[in-house]
Design a protein around this motif. Structure first.
Motif, PDB file in Angstrom:
ATOM      1  N   GLU A   1       5.743  -8.255   1.329  1.00  0.00           N
ATOM      2  CA  GLU A   1       6.625  -7.091   1.454  1.00  0.00           C
ATOM      3  C   GLU A   1       7.856  -7.400   2.284  1.00  0.00           C
ATOM      4  OE1 GLU A   1       3.598  -3.353   0.959  1.00  0.00           O
ATOM      5  OE2 GLU A   1       3.831  -4.227   2.929  1.00  0.00           O
ATOM      6  N   LEU A   2       7.717  -8.400   3.168  1.00  0.00           N
ATOM      7  CA  LEU A   2       8.891  -8.781   3.953  1.00  0.00           C
ATOM      8  C   LEU A   2       9.967  -9.316   3.014  1.00  0.00           C
ATOM      9  CD1 LEU A   2       7.250 -10.446   7.059  1.00  0.00           C
ATOM     10  CD2 LEU A   2       8.033  -8.108   6.746  1.00  0.00           C
TER      11      LEU A   2
ATOM     12  N   ARG B   1      -8.147  -1.880   8.505  1.00  0.00           N
ATOM     13  CA  ARG B   1      -7.329  -0.863   9.190  1.00  0.00           C
ATOM     14  C   ARG B   1      -5.955  -1.391   9.557  1.00  0.00           C
ATOM     15  NH1 ARG B   1      -6.875   3.677   8.166  1.00  0.00           N
ATOM     16  NH2 ARG B   1      -5.712   4.008  10.056  1.00  0.00           N
ATOM     17  N   TYR B   2      -5.591  -2.559   9.012  1.00  0.00           N
ATOM     18  CA  TYR B   2      -4.264  -3.098   9.309  1.00  0.00           C
ATOM     19  C   TYR B   2      -3.254  -2.352   8.470  1.00  0.00           C
ATOM     20  CZ  TYR B   2      -0.290  -6.282   8.986  1.00  0.00           C
ATOM     21  OH  TYR B   2       0.965  -6.814   8.990  1.00  0.00           O
ATOM     22  N   SER B   3      -2.303  -1.670   9.114  1.00  0.00           N
ATOM     23  CA  SER B   3      -1.359  -0.875   8.334  1.00  0.00           C
ATOM     24  C   SER B   3       0.042  -1.455   8.430  1.00  0.00           C
ATOM     25  CB  SER B   3      -1.385   0.577   8.801  1.00  0.00           C
ATOM     26  OG  SER B   3      -0.961   0.648  10.146  1.00  0.00           O
ATOM     27  N   GLY B   4       0.144  -2.701   8.906  1.00  0.00           N
ATOM     28  CA  GLY B   4       1.463  -3.329   8.979  1.00  0.00           C
ATOM     29  C   GLY B   4       1.877  -3.882   7.625  1.00  0.00           C
ATOM     30  N   TYR B   5       2.993  -4.601   7.614  1.00  0.00           N
ATOM     31  CA  TYR B   5       3.517  -5.118   6.346  1.00  0.00           C
ATOM     32  C   TYR B   5       2.736  -6.327   5.887  1.00  0.00           C
ATOM     33  CZ  TYR B   5       7.385  -2.116   7.629  1.00  0.00           C
ATOM     34  OH  TYR B   5       8.124  -1.031   7.974  1.00  0.00           O
ATOM     35  N   ARG B   6       2.675  -6.482   4.573  1.00  0.00           N
ATOM     36  CA  ARG B   6       2.150  -7.714   4.004  1.00  0.00           C
ATOM     37  C   ARG B   6       3.288  -8.724   3.968  1.00  0.00           C
ATOM     38  NH1 ARG B   6      -0.994  -4.934  -1.141  1.00  0.00           N
ATOM     39  NH2 ARG B   6      -2.370  -3.665   0.141  1.00  0.00           N
ATOM     40  N   LEU B   7       2.945  -9.993   3.992  1.00  0.00           N
ATOM     41  CA  LEU B   7       3.958 -11.041   3.990  1.00  0.00           C
ATOM     42  C   LEU B   7       4.888 -10.879   2.790  1.00  0.00           C
ATOM     43  CD1 LEU B   7       4.697 -13.498   5.680  1.00  0.00           C
ATOM     44  CD2 LEU B   7       3.366 -14.890   4.106  1.00  0.00           C
TER      45      LEU B   7
ATOM     46  N   ARG C   1     -10.145   7.153  14.809  1.00  0.00           N
ATOM     47  CA  ARG C   1     -10.762   6.361  13.767  1.00  0.00           C
ATOM     48  C   ARG C   1     -10.591   4.872  14.107  1.00  0.00           C
ATOM     49  NH1 ARG C   1      -8.339   8.308   8.804  1.00  0.00           N
ATOM     50  NH2 ARG C   1      -6.726   6.852   9.378  1.00  0.00           N
TER      51      ARG C   1
ATOM     52  N   ASN D   1      -4.428  -8.367   1.582  1.00  0.00           N
ATOM     53  CA  ASN D   1      -3.917  -7.339   2.491  1.00  0.00           C
ATOM     54  C   ASN D   1      -2.929  -7.860   3.528  1.00  0.00           C
ATOM     55  OD1 ASN D   1      -5.361  -5.454   1.195  1.00  0.00           O
ATOM     56  ND2 ASN D   1      -6.764  -4.974   2.859  1.00  0.00           N
ATOM     57  N   LEU D   2      -2.966  -9.124   3.829  1.00  0.00           N
ATOM     58  CA  LEU D   2      -2.022  -9.655   4.814  1.00  0.00           C
ATOM     59  C   LEU D   2      -0.911 -10.430   4.145  1.00  0.00           C
ATOM     60  CD1 LEU D   2      -4.328 -10.825   7.738  1.00  0.00           C
ATOM     61  CD2 LEU D   2      -3.353  -8.594   7.284  1.00  0.00           C
TER      62      LEU D   2
END
Lengths: 509, 321
Positions: free
Chosen positions: A497-498, A489-495, A2, A331-332
């Motif tokens: 969330e850090l 499709r970015y599945s990393g952490y949001r700022l 995908r 999202n970021l």
């Protein structure tokens, strides 16, 4: 798999968007900045006529686009005349007529000349037609002998013309040449004669008159050169050298032996052509050139829209950048505002109220709306009726604020259009729902976030360069779309969330 | 620690972020068309009854505002009851009635409510003020759970509940949510309740999260919240393990309460369970979800899925228990 699909799609979108933009930038020359400038020339001709009192006919020529130059902003100022234009062979005649004119009359013609970066195709490929030979019998036989002589000393049509011209311009002219030229050794006379001689030999040839754009001044001389039809195109020959090339700055105005202006029923007192160099925006330049680059840009770009739609699209085309900013923030970064795209809409409504006043207006109306909502809470009203009452209150509030600010001359540019009103009402509704669901502090926090995000969006979306870029290169929205897909499709952490999960990172599990 | 360092460390531990939860688990595992099953608590209740799972008894349901005037006739016979919007989210719109004050109702937080107030609240619910999309809603009136005495010292006014996250039929993480004075008796973390992690192997609580910080005591009673053995935890795991198959949702949050007489009752399901449970457990969800996928544990029979969870998702030595 995908992800690969997304990457390929994003790459394709970005490639199409950037490719189209690059084409428009490099080939058509659409500028990245709307105020980028390029040299162009403003040409003005002035003809003064002393009228005899009867019907007056003044005839001159309209400057037209050529392969090398584009003519923009053509304007004719001849208030005393009736103005008509009509094709006349390779030229376009400008006929100025008056029934019973007296005294001094002035006719002006003004236009801007741009140089085409890419040679345009012949705009009106006029098939050459046989033009009359105006020489008498003696002259014709001399012309024929000159032609035969030049023909014998040359290899092809081009060298034939060069040899002939050299024979005509050489200071130690032969007797027969001197006979034909008479006392007039001007380039104009030589060009006209060369055209006649070539016609005698069966060629299509004509004199061209125009101006040298590199010689600016309030009264410039006209230049004359020779055009001969070779193969399927017209080749220009310089009279000064006889070579088949003319300076790049020569702008052809009219063809044939006619003078620039001819008058019937009056006396030509003065004719003057002035040339000034002006800075034209690259944008107008590119659009002018776009006329030749094929119908696509001219007919299907946003620039081809009527002015009101153009103004609307100047705004609409900036929405994607605001939307992308929201996607990034959400999202970021992990910032949330009221509603999904509400901040973009609020930013749009700031356009009509201006930022500072918009923020004041929004905060005031929002707080007042929420206060009223709090009060209505005691009245135990059903949801929709309550919201309706709030909307009515907000409308009254806006009316009062607008009238007051107008009376106090507080903000002359203030305009509360329908659009901000709708947005404001929707925002109050959303905020009051959050108020109900998550409490006042959350609601106020969300509202404040939304206003801050909206202010950023406004700053971005109302920046002139941004508006210009997306209006001139709407395909860049494909690039924004590609970025949005990738973020999707970015599945990393949001700022955020850090910070939220920082405690987990600090300890050993 | 630098932001990049934090990000790297979180990734190492296997902490699940919002984007990964939405993109990698909720989107592929939870088909949108199944959401109404969990968003509408009446539908969830029917589903659970069909599957034989215990839920709080339904006293009444209201769908039309014409039915609201009869609320008192229908409900006066119940001393305690709970009024909920069927499509509510985040615990909003829930009223817990505990007895009477004269002609009026007493709320769990000791405030007094008139029947008129209650009817207005129910009208608001029907008008959709608490539902996710603002669409028309239904009112649900059900049995008021009497929480188990084990929670007496570590809750404030409300009923504690247990949130278990089940992935493909495997319980992967659990949390005990304890109402506080700040949350006004509600068990929702974002309203100020605290959440204590649960060791899936033993059913004992770990340290708790309160407003994104790790705490060890209940903020109101100052009683220690860790090390509490949750009764009937085995039965709760079994309920959670059955919820994926029951709803068709691959990734689901199961909310349970422990009634002192009726044992574990399934309250509601959540197709988008929150991520704070990771802070309560000081463990990453992504690591556990990946473990389930690696072992293909979703294919095992229910008993083995629970055994898998107890074996792999036990609290690690060194964790305060």
């Amino acid at each position: 798999m995908r992800n690969l699909h997304i990457y390929l799609l994003a790459a394709a979108l970005a490639a199409v968007g950037l490719g189209l933009s690059a084409y428009k930038f490099f080939v058509i020359g659409l500028p990245l900045h709307e105020r980028a400038s390029v040299s162009a020339w403003e040409v003005e001709s002035e003809i003064r006529v002393t009228a005899a009192g009867g019907p007056l006919k003044l005839s001159t020529f309209v400057a037209e686009d050529s392969r090398e130059f584009s003519v923009l902003d053509h304007r004719i100022a001849a208030p005393d005349f009736g103005v008509t234009t009509a094709p006349d062979g390779a030229n376009r005649r400008l006929n100025l007529t008056a029934r019973a004119a007296t005294g001094l009359l002035v006719a002006r013609q003004r236009f801007i000349v741009h140089r085409n970066e890419v040679r345009a195709p012949e705009r009106r490929p006029v098939p050459p037609f046989r033009q009359p030979i105006t020489l008498d019998d003696t002259a014709q036989s001399i012309a024929r002998s000159l032609y035969i002589s030049a023909h014998g000393k040359s290899a092809d049509a081009i060298s034939l013309v060069t040899v002939l011209l050299r024979a005509l311009i050489s200071p130690d002219r032969a007797e027969n040449v001197r006979y034909l030229l008479g006392d007039d050794h001007s380039p104009r006379k030589i060009a006209l004669l060369a055209a006649q001689i070539l016609r005698v030999g069966g060629h299509f040839a004509r004199a061209v008159q125009g101006i040298d754009l590199s010689k600016t001044g309030i009264s410039v001389d006209t230049k004359t050169w020779l055009e001969v039809h070779v193969g399927d195109r017209w080749v220009s020959f310089s009279i000064a050298t006889g070579e088949p090339r003319i300076p790049r700055s020569y702008f052809a105005w009219w063809r044939g032996d006619a003078p620039f202006a001819s008058v019937e029923g009056g006396k030509l007192t003065r004719q003057r052509i002035s040339v000034t160099q002006v800075e034209e925006t690259v944008l107008r330049h590119a659009l002018a050139l776009g006329k030749h680059e094929g119908a696509f840009l001219a007919n299907y770009s946003l620039y081809s829209l009527p002015a009101p739609q153009r103004a609307i699209f100047h705004v609409i085309m900036t929405i994607p950048i605001g939307v992308l900013m929201l996607v990034v923030l959400r999202n970021l970064v992990g910032l949330r505002g009221v509603g999904t795209f509400m901040p973009v809409l609020i930013a749009l409504s700031f356009r009509e109220t201006h930022l500072l006043w918009g923020l004041v207006l929004f905060s005031a109306a929002l707080s007042a709306g929420l206060l009223v909502r709090l009060y209505f809470d005691h009245l135990k009203l059903l949801l929709v009726a309550r919201l309706g009452a709030i909307v009515m209150f907000v409308i009254l509030l806006l009316a009062v604020m607008t009238v007051l600010s107008d009376k106090l001359n507080f903000q002359p540019g203030l305009s509360v259009a329908l659009f901000p009103l709708v947005i404001l009402t929707m925002t109050i509704e959303r905020v009051s729902v959050i108020w109900d669901e998550s409490g006042p502090s959350e609601a106020i926090k969300m509202a404040a976030f939304s206003l801050v995000i909206a202010a950023f969006c406004y700053a971005l979306m109302s920046a002139r360069p941004v508006q210009h870029i997306f209006f001139a290169f709407p395909e860049l929205i494909l690039v924004l779309m590609a970025l949005t897909l990738l973020i999707g499709r970015y599945s990393g952490y949001r700022l955020s969330e850090l910070f939220r999960f920082r405690v987990l990172a600090e300890r050993q599990p | 620690m630098s932001l990049l360092g934090i990000a790297r460390r979180l990734h190492e531990i296997g902490v699940l972020g919002m984007n990964a939860r939405n993109g990698d688990y909720i989107l592929p595992c939870n088909p949108r068309k199944l959401y109404p099953l969990v968003d509408d608590k009446l539908l969830t209740k029917e589903l659970a009854q069909k599957a034989g799972l215990a839920t709080p008894e339904l006293y009444a349901a209201f769908q039309y505002s014409g039915e609201i005037p009869h609320a008192r006739e229908l409900l006066d016979r119940y001393e305690n009851f709970v009024v909920k919007p069927a499509n509510g989210s985040g615990g909003s719109g829930i009223l817990v009635i505990k007895g009477r004050v004269g002609n009026n109702l007493r709320l769990a937080n000791h405030r007094v409510l008139t029947w008129d107030d209650l009817r207005f609240h129910m009208q608001n619910i029907l008008a959709g003020i608490y539902s996710l999309g603002g669409q028309d809603d239904r009112v649900l009136v059900e049995y008021c759970v009497e929480y188990d005495h084990v929670f007496d010292s570590i809750t404030y006014l409300g009923v504690p509940d247990i949130r278990l996250i089940a992935y493909k039929g495997v319980p992967v993480m659990g949390m005990l949510r304890l109402p506080t004075s700040e949350s006004e008796g509600k068990a929702n973390l974002h309203q100020g309740a605290i959440g204590a992690g649960i060791d899936l192997a033993s059913g004992r609580t770990l340290t708790a999260v309160w407003r994104n910080a790790i705490v060890n005591e209940h903020p109101d009673s100052l009683a220690v919240v860790s090390g509490v053995q949750i009764p009937h935890f085995e039965r709760m795991l079994a309920i959670a393990a059955g919820c994926n198959a029951m709803t068709g949702l691959g990734y689901v949050g199961v909310d349970l309460v422990l009634d002192r007489d009726k044992g574990p009752l399934m309250l509601e399901l959540n197709a988008r369970p929150g991520l704070n449970i990771q802070i309560a457990n000081r463990a990453g969800l992504a690591a556990r979800l990946e473990a389930v996928d690696r072992a293909d544990a979703g294919r095992l029979p229910a008993a083995e899925r629970i055994a898998f969870a107890k074996e792999h998702f036990a609290a690690k030595a060194g964790d305060p228990v």
